[in-house]
Design a protein around this motif. Structure first.
Motif, PDB file in Angstrom:
ATOM      1  N   LYS A 177      -3.041 -11.296   7.413  1.00 20.97           N
ATOM      2  CA  LYS A 177      -1.671 -10.785   7.423  1.00 20.97           C
ATOM      3  C   LYS A 177      -1.610  -9.517   8.270  1.00 20.97           C
ATOM      4  O   LYS A 177      -0.695  -9.326   9.068  1.00 20.97           O
ATOM      5  N   PRO A 233      -2.195  -1.914   3.689  1.00 18.69           N
ATOM      6  CA  PRO A 233      -0.907  -1.900   2.971  1.00 18.69           C
ATOM      7  C   PRO A 233      -0.147  -0.591   3.147  1.00 18.69           C
ATOM      8  O   PRO A 233       1.095  -0.602   3.145  1.00 18.69           O
ATOM      9  N   HIS A 236       1.718  -0.984   6.477  1.00 16.21           N
ATOM     10  CA  HIS A 236       2.536  -2.169   6.750  1.00 16.21           C
ATOM     11  C   HIS A 236       3.413  -2.641   5.606  1.00 16.21           C
ATOM     12  O   HIS A 236       4.278  -3.513   5.828  1.00 16.21           O
ATOM     13  N   SER A 237       3.225  -2.126   4.399  1.00 18.29           N
ATOM     14  CA  SER A 237       3.973  -2.700   3.264  1.00 18.29           C
ATOM     15  C   SER A 237       5.231  -1.929   2.914  1.00 18.29           C
ATOM     16  O   SER A 237       5.846  -2.183   1.867  1.00 18.29           O
ATOM     17  N   ARG A 240       6.625  -0.448  -0.826  1.00 20.73           N
ATOM     18  CA  ARG A 240       6.051  -1.127  -1.992  1.00 20.73           C
ATOM     19  C   ARG A 240       4.931  -0.271  -2.586  1.00 20.73           C
ATOM     20  O   ARG A 240       4.058   0.234  -1.867  1.00 20.73           O
ATOM     21  N   ALA A 265      -2.762 -12.290   2.330  1.00 23.06           N
ATOM     22  CA  ALA A 265      -1.827 -12.382   1.209  1.00 23.06           C
ATOM     23  C   ALA A 265      -2.246 -13.509   0.276  1.00 23.06           C
ATOM     24  O   ALA A 265      -2.420 -14.655   0.712  1.00 23.06           O
ATOM     25  N   LEU A 271      -2.772  -8.815  -2.562  1.00 18.75           N
ATOM     26  CA  LEU A 271      -3.480  -8.850  -1.281  1.00 18.75           C
ATOM     27  C   LEU A 271      -4.975  -8.852  -1.523  1.00 18.75           C
ATOM     28  O   LEU A 271      -5.473  -8.151  -2.411  1.00 18.75           O
ATOM     29  N   PHE A 290       0.683  -5.230  -6.204  1.00 18.73           N
ATOM     30  CA  PHE A 290       1.856  -4.388  -6.042  1.00 18.73           C
ATOM     31  C   PHE A 290       2.653  -4.313  -7.340  1.00 18.73           C
ATOM     32  O   PHE A 290       2.666  -5.263  -8.134  1.00 18.73           O
TER      33      PHE A 290
END
Length: 292
Positions: A177, A233, A236-237, A240, A265, A271, A290
């Motif tokens: 991902k 993360p 890029h998340s 969250r 993912a 993740l 998350f």
């Protein structure tokens, strides 16, 4: 706990409290060390997961360090002769992130102790538990798994030119991902050692790493690998929030060896992370969940 020798059964160190102001300086320093364009957090911002490793540091006097660079004495160091220390992994539950620039408290205590048999002899697995609070509210619960062994390492067990078995996993067949490419040089290792008060000589003393602990090269810090996996993360998340995570260190990565941090993912809320080189699919792994 399973069978424990008498000197470990009778080892019951008391919990110890500590405090830290969580000053913004170390966050800015680590961001620069990782070549980030600016600090990841300023005073009053939320501290990213694992960046609290820059705080609550212990700086023993030079005469209190052993030949390996680790402290000779410590509250949670087990009574094992000629012990050598390796970080195996850990896990964390995040109730609410720590806030940078706000005083925090940590309570540290001894968790589990187990004796296992390894290739080079008996190993003691020690778990240390930390609880972090701000404004009297529990924020983080973290456990570190540390392995202690006695005696010398076996050089051929760690040599970087020894062919590494490639571990093929189902997730290897899926496109990541997110990914991050890193080439860890000696300057990165030196700066990370300084930022985390880590004087273990395998990270900066080539002769010691090669001739005493048998690695053949300087070794990249396990905590640095964990932080780099968590960069995926973080970058890029979006907003969250991570509710829990676990990580495991499986085999060493050596200086100047390019590697990739990869994220796959598992579902919308989970993740899988890993560190991969050309010779090994998972030097380190992590799993994050998350918050809903």
């Amino acid at each position: 706990m399973g069978y424990l020798p008498k000197h470990l059964r009778e080892w019951h160190p008391e919990p110890i409290p500590s405090t830290d102001e969580l000053a913004p300086g170390p966050v800015a320093a680590l961001a620069a060390t990782l070549d980030l364009p600016e600090p990841v957090a300023l005073r009053g911002d939320l501290l990213p997961p694992m960046w609290h490793w820059l705080y609550f540091l212990d700086w023993p006097r030079g005469k209190d360090l052993g030949d390996d660079g680790h402290p000779l004495h410590g509250h949670f160091l087990p009574p094992i002769p000629d012990r050598r220390r390796m970080v195996a992994g850990g896990r964390m539950t995040i109730h609410s992130p720590l806030v940078l620039g706000r005083p925090a408290e940590r309570s540290s205590s001894l968790g589990d102790v187990q004796i296992k048999q390894g290739r080079t002899g008996e190993l003691a697995f020690v778990t240390v538990r930390h609880e972090f609070s701000q404004d009297s509210e529990l924020c983080l619960v973290e456990e570190h798994d540390v392995v202690y062994r006695s005696g010398q390492a076996t050089p051929e067990a760690h040599a970087p030119d020894r062919p590494l078995r490639v571990e093929v996993m189902s997730e290897d067949q899926r496109p990541p991902k997110w990914q991050l490419e890193v080439r860890p040089d000696s300057a990165l290792l030196f700066r990370f050692s300084a930022l985390t008060a880590n004087a273990h000589r395998i990270h900066y003393d080539l002769a010691y790493s090669r001739d005493v602990e048998g690695y053949g090269e300087l070794v990249v810090h396990g905590p640095l690998l964990a932080l780099l996996m968590l960069e995926l993360p973080r970058r890029h998340s979006g907003d969250r929030r991570i509710a829990s995570l676990s990580y495991r260190f499986r085999s060493p990565v050596f200086v100047d060896t390019p590697f990739r941090a990869l994220a796959t993912a598992e579902d919308d809320d989970r993740l899988s992370l890993r560190i991969a080189t050309a010779g090994n699919a998972r030097h380190a792994t992590a799993n994050i969940v998350f918050a809903p």
